[in-house]
Design a protein around this motif. Structure first.
Motif, mmCIF file in Angstrom:
data_model
loop_
_atom_site.group_PDB
_atom_site.id
_atom_site.type_symbol
_atom_site.label_atom_id
_atom_site.label_comp_id
_atom_site.label_asym_id
_atom_site.label_seq_id
_atom_site.Cartn_x
_atom_site.Cartn_y
_atom_site.Cartn_z
ATOM 1 N N CYS A 140 0.812 -1.093 0.107
ATOM 2 C CA CYS A 140 0.016 0.024 -0.036
ATOM 3 C C CYS A 140 0.850 1.182 -0.252
ATOM 4 C CB CYS A 140 -0.912 0.117 1.160
ATOM 5 S SG CYS A 140 -1.933 1.476 1.416
ATOM 6 N N THR A 141 0.652 2.162 -0.902
ATOM 7 C CA THR A 141 1.381 3.312 -1.040
ATOM 8 C C THR A 141 0.522 4.331 -0.672
ATOM 9 O OG1 THR A 141 0.771 3.659 -3.352
ATOM 10 C CG2 THR A 141 2.794 2.686 -2.730
ATOM 11 N N GLY A 142 0.970 5.559 -0.102
ATOM 12 C CA GLY A 142 0.082 6.520 0.641
ATOM 13 C C GLY A 142 0.953 7.891 1.013
ATOM 14 N N ILE A 143 0.038 8.888 0.940
ATOM 15 C CA ILE A 143 0.789 10.073 1.322
ATOM 16 C C ILE A 143 0.089 10.617 2.332
ATOM 17 C CG2 ILE A 143 1.272 12.437 0.515
ATOM 18 C CD1 ILE A 143 1.303 11.664 -2.411
ATOM 19 N N VAL A 144 0.976 11.187 3.577
ATOM 20 C CA VAL A 144 0.398 11.814 4.593
ATOM 21 C C VAL A 144 0.919 13.152 4.785
ATOM 22 C CG1 VAL A 144 -0.218 9.673 5.678
ATOM 23 C CG2 VAL A 144 2.069 10.807 6.472
ATOM 24 N N LEU A 145 0.048 14.067 5.638
ATOM 25 C CA LEU A 145 0.533 15.253 6.071
ATOM 26 C C LEU A 145 0.938 15.096 7.478
ATOM 27 C CD1 LEU A 145 -1.812 17.884 4.166
ATOM 28 C CD2 LEU A 145 0.404 17.111 3.390
ATOM 29 N N ARG A 146 2.179 15.516 7.613
ATOM 30 C CA ARG A 146 2.714 15.283 9.112
ATOM 31 C C ARG A 146 3.255 16.741 9.552
ATOM 32 N NH1 ARG A 146 6.225 10.194 9.831
ATOM 33 N NH2 ARG A 146 4.437 9.265 9.552
ATOM 34 N N ASP A 147 2.534 17.291 10.379
ATOM 35 C CA ASP A 147 3.048 18.775 10.724
ATOM 36 C C ASP A 147 3.056 19.674 9.466
ATOM 37 O OD1 ASP A 147 3.289 18.269 13.569
ATOM 38 O OD2 ASP A 147 5.384 17.542 13.190
ATOM 39 N N GLY A 148 2.281 19.434 8.663
ATOM 40 C CA GLY A 148 2.027 20.387 7.403
ATOM 41 C C GLY A 148 2.821 19.700 6.604
ATOM 42 N N LYS A 149 3.680 18.986 6.504
ATOM 43 C CA LYS A 149 4.816 18.364 5.451
ATOM 44 C C LYS A 149 4.239 17.316 4.892
ATOM 45 C CE LYS A 149 8.646 20.940 7.686
ATOM 46 N NZ LYS A 149 9.943 20.593 8.255
ATOM 47 N N GLU A 150 4.574 16.917 3.573
ATOM 48 C CA GLU A 150 4.087 15.815 2.846
ATOM 49 C C GLU A 150 5.129 14.775 3.210
ATOM 50 O OE1 GLU A 150 4.024 14.749 -1.671
ATOM 51 O OE2 GLU A 150 2.196 16.096 -1.112
ATOM 52 N N VAL A 151 4.659 13.282 3.515
ATOM 53 C CA VAL A 151 5.461 12.192 3.821
ATOM 54 C C VAL A 151 4.637 11.130 2.998
ATOM 55 C CG1 VAL A 151 6.262 10.588 5.629
ATOM 56 C CG2 VAL A 151 6.054 13.067 6.177
ATOM 57 N N ARG A 152 5.791 10.457 2.293
ATOM 58 C CA ARG A 152 5.275 9.455 1.405
ATOM 59 C C ARG A 152 5.433 8.028 2.114
ATOM 60 N NH1 ARG A 152 4.134 10.376 -3.774
ATOM 61 N NH2 ARG A 152 4.394 12.507 -4.421
ATOM 62 N N LEU A 153 4.629 7.196 2.038
ATOM 63 C CA LEU A 153 4.856 5.915 3.027
ATOM 64 C C LEU A 153 4.594 4.717 2.023
ATOM 65 C CD1 LEU A 153 2.805 6.845 6.144
ATOM 66 C CD2 LEU A 153 5.144 6.735 6.186
ATOM 67 N N ALA A 154 5.108 3.494 2.381
ATOM 68 C CA ALA A 154 4.550 2.316 1.863
ATOM 69 C C ALA A 154 4.720 1.095 2.828
ATOM 70 C CB ALA A 154 5.695 2.215 0.442
ATOM 71 N N PHE A 155 3.824 0.263 2.776
ATOM 72 C CA PHE A 155 3.859 -0.813 3.764
ATOM 73 C C PHE A 155 3.119 -1.987 3.172
ATOM 74 C CE2 PHE A 155 0.335 2.169 4.806
ATOM 75 C CZ PHE A 155 -0.690 1.371 5.035
ATOM 76 N N GLU A 156 3.449 -3.070 3.747
ATOM 77 C CA GLU A 156 2.696 -4.465 3.249
ATOM 78 C C GLU A 156 1.330 -4.499 3.903
ATOM 79 O OE1 GLU A 156 4.167 -8.713 3.857
ATOM 80 O OE2 GLU A 156 5.149 -8.136 2.159
#
Length: 310
Positions: A140-156
């Protein structure tokens, strides 16, 4: 027919399979979406068995007010706030992350995503929809905002591993100690005993994501076989066994191991209701053996959970 495919009026494409209705209502039924049915069939074609559905390893809160979006620095981006994460999944997600994209699909403030239903029609459905056709082990790929900054994640994605098993076909384990019948809490038991609203059931369901499952079970009292050794014992159905002789119980097999390894004079079972059952170890073993013979049981236990690490 309850198994007939349902098709949209505008064309021949099947939307799903009807499988259940309400006997006391007219025209109220439930349909398995075609996407889910095809995923189920494809699972058997590829793996020869049902391997489970993927699921979002987080709980979320919609951000449908301007003040909330401003506070979490999500104005103009859509997204939902993460309120809890599944500790059994190394997702990289954190509480207060704002999930704005999953599998390349934007997530709205309402927790919904857009999906085409045919003929150019678009519906907004829960973000759960993105997971319903995914196999476990899919990334699963995703994009989150963490403290207003974009963070890209990938997990099984992994199969669900809830503390309270939801599998309706889960095997029926039990352990008999001085007449007390102990079993792991399961959805099958809670349904059969109509105990979903018991205190222990609600407590377990609300705490399922507090820590990794790691072989843990909620061991509860489901009955008692009368014997003079347990006459007057304080216990209640669905009362959870917390410890034996001061050692915290991990699962049903661990409880059996603690009883078997006890060489002291006393056997002390402590429960979540803050009550304790105290019986002499020799008397407990003798009573258990008598009850097994009296009730025609093959053994005082049926244990299927993995061995505990003592």
């Amino acid at each position: 027919s309850t198994s007939a495919p349902r098709r949209p009026r505008s064309g021949p494409r099947a939307l799903g399979v009807a499988f259940m209705g309400l006997a006391e209502a007219q025209g109220v039924g439930f349909i398995i979406p075609a996407k889910v049915a095809m995923r189920f069939l494809e699972d058997f074609r590829l793996h020869g068995a049902f391997t489970g559905f993927g699921y979002p390893p987080f709980l979320w809160q919609c951000l449908e007010t301007e003040d909330m979006r401003a506070y979490y620095k999500a104005a103009g981006r859509g997204g939902v706030r993460v309120t809890a994460t599944d500790p059994n999944v190394d997702s990289g997600l954190q509480v207060d992350d704002i999930v704005v994209e999953l599998f390349g699909v934007p997530v709205g403030h309402d927790g919904k995503v857009a999906t085409e239903i045919g003929d150019g029609e678009v519906e907004r459905v829960s973000l759960w929809y993105l997971f319903c056709d995914k196999f476990t082990s899919t990334t699963c790929t995703g994009i989150v905002l963490r403290d207003g900054k974009e963070v890209r994640l990938a997990f099984e994605l992994v199969p669900p591993r809830p503390l309270v098993s939801m599998d309706p076909a889960v095997a029926n384990e039990f352990l008999l100690i001085a007449g007390l019948v102990l079993q792991p809490m399961t959805a099958a038991y809670l349904s059969a005993a109509q105990a979903w609203h018991s205190f222990e059931a609600q407590k377990a369901l609300h705490s399922m994501w507090d820590a990794r499952t790691s072989g843990r079970q909620v061991v509860i009292v489901t009955g008692v076989l009368s014997h003079e050794v347990n006459s007057g014992m304080p216990f209640a159905r669905e009362d959870a066994l917390c410890s034996i002789n001061g050692q915290e119980v991990q699962n049903l097999r661990h409880a059996a191991e603690l009883v078997d390894r006890n060489t002291g004079e006393w056997l002390v079972l402590s429960f979540s209701s803050r009550t304790s059952v105290v019986v002499r170890s020799v008397a407990a073993r003798a009573a258990t053996a008598e009850l097994v013979e009296m009730h025609g049981l093959q053994a005082d236990r049926l244990l299927l959970s993995p061995p505990s690490k003592l």
